[in-house]
Design an enzyme around this catalytic site. Structure first.
Site, PDB file in Angstrom:
ATOM      1  N   CYS A   1       0.582  -1.192  -0.099  1.00  0.00           N
ATOM      2  CA  CYS A   1      -0.384   0.298   0.021  1.00  0.00           C
ATOM      3  C   CYS A   1       0.803   1.412  -0.516  1.00  0.00           C
ATOM      4  CB  CYS A   1      -1.544  -0.352   1.215  1.00  0.00           C
ATOM      5  SG  CYS A   1      -0.529   0.215   2.689  1.00  0.00           S
TER       6      CYS A   1
ATOM      7  N   HIS B   1      -2.331   1.271   6.646  1.00  0.00           N
ATOM      8  CA  HIS B   1      -3.150   0.597   5.151  1.00  0.00           C
ATOM      9  C   HIS B   1      -3.529   2.185   4.517  1.00  0.00           C
ATOM     10  CE1 HIS B   1      -3.811  -1.540   2.184  1.00  0.00           C
ATOM     11  NE2 HIS B   1      -4.888  -0.750   2.113  1.00  0.00           N
TER      12      HIS B   1
ATOM     13  N   HIS C   1      -6.154   1.517  -3.829  1.00  0.00           N
ATOM     14  CA  HIS C   1      -5.335   1.153  -3.239  1.00  0.00           C
ATOM     15  C   HIS C   1      -4.919  -0.642  -3.961  1.00  0.00           C
ATOM     16  CE1 HIS C   1      -7.721  -1.664  -0.859  1.00  0.00           C
ATOM     17  NE2 HIS C   1      -8.319  -1.111  -1.500  1.00  0.00           N
TER      18      HIS C   1
END
Length: 338
Positions: A251, A300, A312
């Site tokens: 990420c 994240h 993402h």
């Protein structure tokens, strides 16, 4: 004694009126959108402490659930503040770089740089250097700038990255890659790179006042439509832990890649981006959204693309997900702007 059940908002008011030095034991009722991490921040405690006090075996909580909260005493706060002057820290069970950086008033990237860490992984018993020689290190850029004013080459040291070198010499990653015929961002220790001839005469003037350099970086604006289109163009790219190329992203590596399409930023973790970006109440297209997943704190992130959706690098690769998704909604921490 009968426990008093109050809302989180009332609990904050009650907690603020308690006698300094006494533990602020109280009960709160979980509201929609609450997470253990968010509650721990609000009541100046930790996720593990809340779980221990309430015999929780996971981070899952539900609306209407009553939790017992014991805020930190002022004595523990004073020990924390006094320990901030320590020069080393020994890693304990449950620690993370993000947690340690918050305790000692540092950033994750600073901790990693001081200890030569290339990932966010820690081991119990590991001794970390802390912010002990900040003033001397902050004055060193002035020396570098002065001596390297006419430097045309640079020898790569441990912990260097193209973005870090580009920032030091007032140039861009793409320019250094072009000068040296590099096809990727990979560099190695002792590699000699050609850099911009007049490195940082302006930085020599501003190195004495961090406000000047931080001001220039904070005014950096992104082309939002390009950021979103660059991010969407990578949909389908597989997931790879630590990945920063189109062969695979994690990420934070995905964010690093799309940001460096327009500007020069250092490779850092999700927690690093969280601590370096500006908080906003609700995201607009091109802002960044953060979540807590496998560990406490921001772990994240993605790029907000509108309509309550974000792109993402998840476990299934680069994809678009909804903030209303049953997995992401309870883990949402907030939005930040670059």
């Amino acid at each position: 004694m009968k426990k008093q059940i109050v809302t989180a908002t009332t609990a904050v008011v009650l907690g603020s009126t308690l006698f300094a030095g006494a533990a602020s034991a109280q009960s709160i009722q979980v509201k929609k959108g609450d997470t253990l991490w968010g509650i721990s921040r609000k009541y100046d405690t930790t996720v593990s402490k809340i779980k221990s006090e309430n015999s929780l075996r996971s981070d899952m909580i539900y609306v209407g659930q009553t939790l017992s909260i014991n805020g930190k005493t002022s004595s523990s706060k004073s020990s924390s503040s006094s320990s901030s002057s320590s020069s080393t820290y020994k890693v304990k069970s449950g620690d993370s770089l993000w947690k340690i950086s918050k305790t000692y008033g540092m950033t994750v990237s600073e901790l990693k740089k001081m200890n030569g860490l290339k990932s966010d992984l820690l081991r119990i018993g590991q001794v970390l250097k802390l912010k002990g020689s900040t003033s001397s290190s902050s004055s060193s850029p002035s020396k570098v700038s002065t001596s390297s004013k006419s430097t045309s080459t640079y020898k790569v040291k441990r912990g260097d990255s193209l973005s870090k070198i580009a920032k030091q010499y007032g140039t861009t990653v793409s320019h250094i890659k072009s000068l040296n015929g590099l096809k990727s961002d990979m560099i190695y220790v002792n590699q000699v790179l050609k850099v911009k001839g007049t490195s940082t005469s302006s930085k020599t003037v501003s190195s004495g006042s961090s406000s000047s350099s931080s001001k220039s970086s904070s005014t950096t604006s992104l082309n939002v439509s390009k950021l979103v289109s660059d991010a969407k163009a990578l949909i389908g790219t597989p997931y790879k832990w630590g990945g920063t190329t189109t062969s695979g992203f994690d990420c934070s590596g995905f964010i690093w890649y799309v940001l460096n399409k327009q500007t020069s930023v250092s490779r850092t973790s999700t927690a690093g981006y969280w601590s370096s970006m500006k908080s906003i109440s609700s995201p607009s297209v091109g802002d960044f959204v953060f979540f807590t997943t496998y560990k406490s704190g921001p772990s994240h992130m993605g790029v907000y693309v509108g309509n309550n959706k974000f792109v993402h690098a998840g476990s299934n690769g680069v994809q678009i997900s909804s903030l209303d998704n049953s997995y992401w909604k309870p883990r949402y921490l907030g939005a930040k702007r670059f």
